[in-house]
Design a protein around this motif. Structure first.
Motif, mmCIF file in Angstrom:
data_model
loop_
_atom_site.group_PDB
_atom_site.id
_atom_site.type_symbol
_atom_site.label_atom_id
_atom_site.label_comp_id
_atom_site.label_asym_id
_atom_site.label_seq_id
_atom_site.Cartn_x
_atom_site.Cartn_y
_atom_site.Cartn_z
ATOM 1 N N GLY A 138 0.760 -1.179 -0.043
ATOM 2 C CA GLY A 138 0.051 -0.089 -0.114
ATOM 3 C C GLY A 138 0.855 1.285 0.056
ATOM 4 O O GLY A 138 0.397 2.309 -0.696
ATOM 5 N N ASN A 139 1.988 1.284 1.020
ATOM 6 C CA ASN A 139 2.725 2.360 0.876
ATOM 7 C C ASN A 139 3.560 2.654 -0.585
ATOM 8 O O ASN A 139 3.535 3.716 -0.888
ATOM 9 N N GLY A 140 3.931 1.460 -1.114
ATOM 10 C CA GLY A 140 4.594 1.714 -2.452
ATOM 11 C C GLY A 140 3.468 2.095 -3.365
ATOM 12 O O GLY A 140 4.093 3.162 -4.327
ATOM 13 N N LEU A 141 2.113 1.429 -3.171
ATOM 14 C CA LEU A 141 1.552 2.092 -4.221
ATOM 15 C C LEU A 141 1.006 3.650 -4.012
ATOM 16 O O LEU A 141 0.853 4.720 -4.905
ATOM 17 N N GLN A 142 0.970 4.004 -2.628
ATOM 18 C CA GLN A 142 0.905 5.296 -2.377
ATOM 19 C C GLN A 142 1.938 6.347 -2.839
ATOM 20 O O GLN A 142 1.514 7.470 -3.410
ATOM 21 N N ASN A 143 3.235 5.816 -2.861
ATOM 22 C CA ASN A 143 4.234 6.609 -3.163
ATOM 23 C C ASN A 143 4.098 6.836 -4.547
ATOM 24 O O ASN A 143 4.540 7.844 -5.389
ATOM 25 N N LYS A 147 3.852 10.251 -6.973
ATOM 26 C CA LYS A 147 4.567 10.398 -7.858
ATOM 27 C C LYS A 147 3.632 10.476 -9.397
ATOM 28 O O LYS A 147 4.132 11.568 -9.997
ATOM 29 N N LEU A 148 3.126 10.018 -9.601
ATOM 30 C CA LEU A 148 2.104 10.172 -10.646
ATOM 31 C C LEU A 148 1.271 11.293 -10.591
ATOM 32 O O LEU A 148 1.158 11.725 -11.684
ATOM 33 N N GLN A 149 0.838 11.598 -9.384
ATOM 34 C CA GLN A 149 0.143 12.980 -9.238
ATOM 35 C C GLN A 149 1.066 14.001 -9.636
ATOM 36 O O GLN A 149 0.586 15.198 -10.148
#
Length: 329
Positions: A138-143, A147-149
């Motif tokens: 989840g943290n990796g996806l959040q990071n 970055k994508l944002q």
């Protein structure tokens, strides 16, 4: 090590929810994988080797690549959830369970494979590892999402800047087009005026040439008509001159029916004195009548060239003929 976690529904236990964790090495499941299944209280762990997958692919008469592709879709959740189903069957001897995964296609299901899971002695530790992996994931996806944002925000600002420049370029382009169009209109009008002027000059030149041609044609026609008239006049005089000489002499002879020369030619038995008188009469009579006829003819047609020369030899020839005739007799 690659890890995938997904929630599955067991068809034999409706309403229940299980979490399946799959770990494998390499780029695909072809080298084997490990499975961890938990319902939040208990946990089961198992492993599938490469030989087992090869046997199952041969049993299904599928290529290894196709079988691995379907297996990844079923265990990692990459495929549609309704296309695959799972079932659990307890094993009384070992206290474990058997997880079977099937593929459903047009109301027909066929078994992709199964794995024997043994009960985990410390299910809390397995559950903690699953939660940790889920948190890390989840943290990796959040990071990654952050970055994508940020990238999206940067691209949005770049888009706005590009749109503003495009609008500025569009305004400058329109202004430049208007200026060029106005200049083009001026140049076009000048060219049109010049073309009209050249066309007018060309039309005037053509008219002048046509008028000169008509004048030259008319002068040629007048010259030809004058020459034809002169030819006709000269031809008429030649025609008149040709019969004039015999008509001027023949009527003079025909007008003398009682000519002494004709009588001398017919009366060859006459004596010499009478022939001398006739000869003298012959020399006097034509000389007295011919000048009158020639004067009348000259008044009508003018003096013909060489008429006097022709008449003088004719009179001398007549006198010579009479003398020769007289000498013969």
């Amino acid at each position: 090590m690659n890890t995938a976690v997904r929630e599955i529904r067991v068809s034999s236990q409706p309403g229940s929810s299980y979490f399946l964790r799959v770990d494998w090495k390499g780029r695909s499941l072809a080298s084997g994988f490990r499975v961890l299944l938990t319902d939040g209280q208990d946990a089961w762990r198992g492993e599938v080797g490469e030989a087992t997958m090869s046997g199952e692919a041969a049993e299904l008469e599928m290529t290894m690549e196709k079988y691995i592709q379907d297996l990844e879709r079923a265990l990692t959740g990459a495929g549609e959830p309704d296309s695959y189903s799972f079932s659990l069957s307890p094993e009384a001897a070992s206290g474990g369970v058997t997880l079977t995964y099937e593929k459903m296609q047009k109301e027909i299901s066929f078994r992709l494979g199964s794995v024997l899971l043994e009960a985990e002695l410390r299910p809390a530790e397995a559950l903690r590892q699953l939660l940790l992996h889920s948190l890390q994931r989840g943290n990796g996806l959040q990071n990654q999402n952050q970055k994508l944002q940020e990238e999206n925000q940067r691209l949005r600002g770049e888009q706005q800047r590009i749109c503003a420049e495009l609008q500025r370029y569009a305004g400058g382009k329109e202004a430049l087009e208007a200026e060029l169009y106005s200049r083009f209109v001026l140049v076009l009008n000048e060219k049109k005026a010049k073309i009209r002027h050249l066309q007018d000059g060309l039309s005037k030149l053509q008219e002048a040439r046509n008028s000169d041609g008509q004048k030259s044609k008319s002068s040629e026609r007048s010259t030809r008509s004058a020459e034809e008239e002169e030819d006709e006049y000269g031809g008429s005089t030649d025609e008149e001159e040709a019969p004039s000489s015999p008509t001027s002499t023949l009527p003079s002879r025909s007008s003398r029916p009682d000519s002494p020369l004709d009588d001398s030619l017919r009366d060859i038995t006459d004596v010499a004195p009478s022939r001398k008188r006739r000869f003298r009469h012959l020399g006097q009579d034509p000389a007295g009548k011919r000048p009158v006829a020639e004067a009348r003819q000259r008044e009508r047609t003018g003096p013909p060239a060489g008429s006097s020369k022709l008449q003088t030899p004719q009179r001398s020839a007549d006198a010579a003929a009479a003398e020769d005739l007289f000498e013969d007799f």
